[in-house]
Design an enzyme around this catalytic site. Structure first.
Site, PDB file in Angstrom:
ATOM      1  CE  LYS A 120      85.974  31.204  59.618  1.00 23.90           C
ATOM      2  NZ  LYS A 120      84.754  31.967  59.296  1.00 23.90           N
ATOM      3  CD  GLU A 121      85.000  30.200  64.845  1.00 27.17           C
ATOM      4  OE1 GLU A 121      84.118  29.788  64.069  1.00 27.17           O
ATOM      5  OE2 GLU A 121      85.440  31.356  64.809  1.00 27.17           O
ATOM      6  CG  ASP A 177      71.058  35.508  68.005  1.00 26.24           C
ATOM      7  OD1 ASP A 177      72.136  35.454  67.376  1.00 26.24           O
ATOM      8  OD2 ASP A 177      70.382  34.498  68.290  1.00 26.24           O
ATOM      9  CD  GLU A 215      72.395  27.230  64.545  1.00 23.13           C
ATOM     10  OE1 GLU A 215      72.899  26.516  63.670  1.00 23.13           O
ATOM     11  OE2 GLU A 215      72.985  28.226  65.018  1.00 23.13           O
ATOM     12  N   GLY A 260      80.110  29.639  65.947  1.00 18.43           N
ATOM     13  CA  GLY A 260      80.883  29.825  64.712  1.00 18.43           C
ATOM     14  C   GLY A 260      81.058  28.494  63.992  1.00 18.43           C
ATOM     15  NE  ARG A 295      85.114  28.013  48.253  1.00 17.15           N
ATOM     16  CZ  ARG A 295      84.286  27.562  47.318  1.00 17.15           C
ATOM     17  NH1 ARG A 295      83.253  28.290  46.929  1.00 17.15           N
ATOM     18  NH2 ARG A 295      84.473  26.380  46.766  1.00 17.15           N
ATOM     19  CB  THR A 341      74.357  37.225  64.052  1.00 16.49           C
ATOM     20  OG1 THR A 341      74.424  35.814  63.835  1.00 16.49           O
ATOM     21  CG2 THR A 341      74.773  37.918  62.776  1.00 16.49           C
ATOM     22  CB  THR A 342      78.002  33.830  66.063  1.00 15.05           C
ATOM     23  OG1 THR A 342      78.350  34.378  67.321  1.00 15.05           O
ATOM     24  CG2 THR A 342      78.945  32.748  65.703  1.00 15.05           C
ATOM     25  CG  ASN A 362      75.163  32.114  56.576  1.00 21.06           C
ATOM     26  OD1 ASN A 362      75.405  31.851  55.404  1.00 21.06           O
ATOM     27  ND2 ASN A 362      75.797  31.541  57.584  1.00 21.06           N
ATOM     28  CG  ASP A 406      71.996  31.487  62.936  1.00 20.96           C
ATOM     29  OD1 ASP A 406      71.279  31.295  61.932  1.00 20.96           O
ATOM     30  OD2 ASP A 406      73.163  31.900  62.866  1.00 20.96           O
TER      31      ASP A 406
HETATM   32  C1  XBP Z   1      74.849  31.063  65.493  1.00 15.23           C
HETATM   33  C2  XBP Z   1      76.147  30.442  65.243  1.00 15.23           C
HETATM   34  C3  XBP Z   1      76.612  30.246  63.858  1.00 15.23           C
HETATM   35  C4  XBP Z   1      75.733  29.315  63.047  1.00 15.23           C
HETATM   36  C5  XBP Z   1      76.428  28.857  61.790  1.00 15.23           C
HETATM   37  O1  XBP Z   1      75.023  32.409  65.763  1.00 15.23           O
HETATM   38  O2  XBP Z   1      76.861  30.114  66.179  1.00 15.23           O
HETATM   39  O3  XBP Z   1      77.906  29.699  63.912  1.00 15.23           O
HETATM   40  O4  XBP Z   1      75.439  28.173  63.812  1.00 15.23           O
HETATM   41  O5  XBP Z   1      76.820  29.924  60.986  1.00 15.23           O
HETATM   42  P1  XBP Z   1      73.889  33.431  66.342  1.00 15.23           P
HETATM   43  P2  XBP Z   1      78.313  30.012  60.388  1.00 15.23           P
HETATM   44  O6  XBP Z   1      72.928  32.691  67.210  1.00 15.23           O
HETATM   45  O7  XBP Z   1      74.746  34.439  67.065  1.00 15.23           O
HETATM   46  O8  XBP Z   1      73.221  34.043  65.134  1.00 15.23           O
HETATM   47  O9  XBP Z   1      78.654  28.678  59.807  1.00 15.23           O
HETATM   48  O10 XBP Z   1      78.248  31.099  59.362  1.00 15.23           O
HETATM   49  O11 XBP Z   1      79.222  30.353  61.550  1.00 15.23           O
HETATM   50 MG    MG Z   2      71.256  32.536  68.473  1.00 15.44          MG
END
Ligand code: XBP
Ligand code: MG
Length: 252
Positions: A55-56, A10, A19, A53, A84, A123-124, A129, A12
């Protein structure tokens, strides 16, 4: 006994603590760019992380504070524009060197590479990034360390849906039994488990309070000599420094 052939990371929270001081700041810059009075402080962002996510996450927040506006047809375009801009801010922040790898991550990556294990990312977060973080931390050839990078909208549903892990496993033609996932959150653990992967969890700033029962290992990090990791492995108390030898032993 299963042999370990691959590690799937993963991003983040697992590779780096991105974060609070990365994504959160970037979202707030994007809100300011477009003149919104939205501001995500540290606890608010922690709560919103339940939605994976970017956007979500923004849409869910908007639905919370102004459901009528969030339901308008033009809402999707605003979310897209915010995202964006947010991505551009995040990439700049990371490129400036503001975020490093978590302790032990480089060690485990290097040991795995030296031993010929296959490496991947699931990853999400948005692909830009991932690239920014890897370039800033592992250097210009860092992306080449990873055979497959599954990120963002590559799959229709984000974690905790297992889709991104399944996507990566399929591209690697890899049976989950021969890999370990490394995660930091319950959403990530559910996604990895859903794809049949055993998972080593290293909890972080926003996830240390979550429950990771069922994880192969549940630790506060990978640890180093100055500050060994602690937690549990296969339900038993464990303390030490995690390297490839430990991962292989746990996976066997
Ligand atoms: C982390 C997420 C992401 C990031 C923000 O994913 O949920 O949405 O917080 O990135 P992971 P974006 O732990 O799976 O890496 O704004 O590009 O979604
Ligand atoms: Mg994570």
């Amino acid at each position: 006994m299963s042999t370990l052939h691959a590690l799937i990371f993963d991003v983040d929270g697992t590779l780096a603590e991105t974060e609070r001081d990365g994504h959160r700041i970037a979202f707030n810059h994007a809100f300011a760019d477009l003149g919104l009075d939205w501001h995500w402080d540290v606890p608010t962002y922690g709560r919103l992380l339940a939605i994976t996510g970017g956007k979500e996450r923004m849409l869910a927040y908007w639905q919370e504070i102004d459901p009528q506006a969030a339901a308008r047809p033009e809402a999707a375009a605003l979310i897209a524009e915010l995202h964006r801009r947010k991505t551009a801010h995040y990439v700049r922040l990371v490129a400036e060197g503001g975020i490093g790898l978590r302790p032990g991550v480089r060690r485990v990556l290097e040991q795995a590479r030296d031993a010929g294990l296959r490496l991947a990312i699931a990853t999400t977060t948005t692909p830009d990034n991932v690239e920014a973080l890897i370039n800033a931390t592992l250097g210009a050839d860092g992306m080449g360390w990873f055979e497959v990078v599954g990120a963002g909208d590559a799959v229709p549903r984000k974690k905790p849906d297992p889709g991104i892990y399944t996507w990566v496993l399929e591209r690697m033609a890899l049976h989950p039994e021969h890999a370990l996932a490394l995660e930091d959150s319950t959403n990530g653990l559910r996604a990895a488990h859903g794809a049949g992967l055993r998972t080593v969890v290293t909890t972080g700033a926003y996830t240390h309070h979550e429950n990771f029962a069922g994880a192969l290992a549940w630790l506060d990090g990978l640890g180093d000599d100055a500050a060994p990791a602690s937690g549990q492995v296969q339900g038993q108390p464990w303390s030490g420094v995690v390297g490839l030898a430990e991962l292989r032993q746990w996976a066997a």
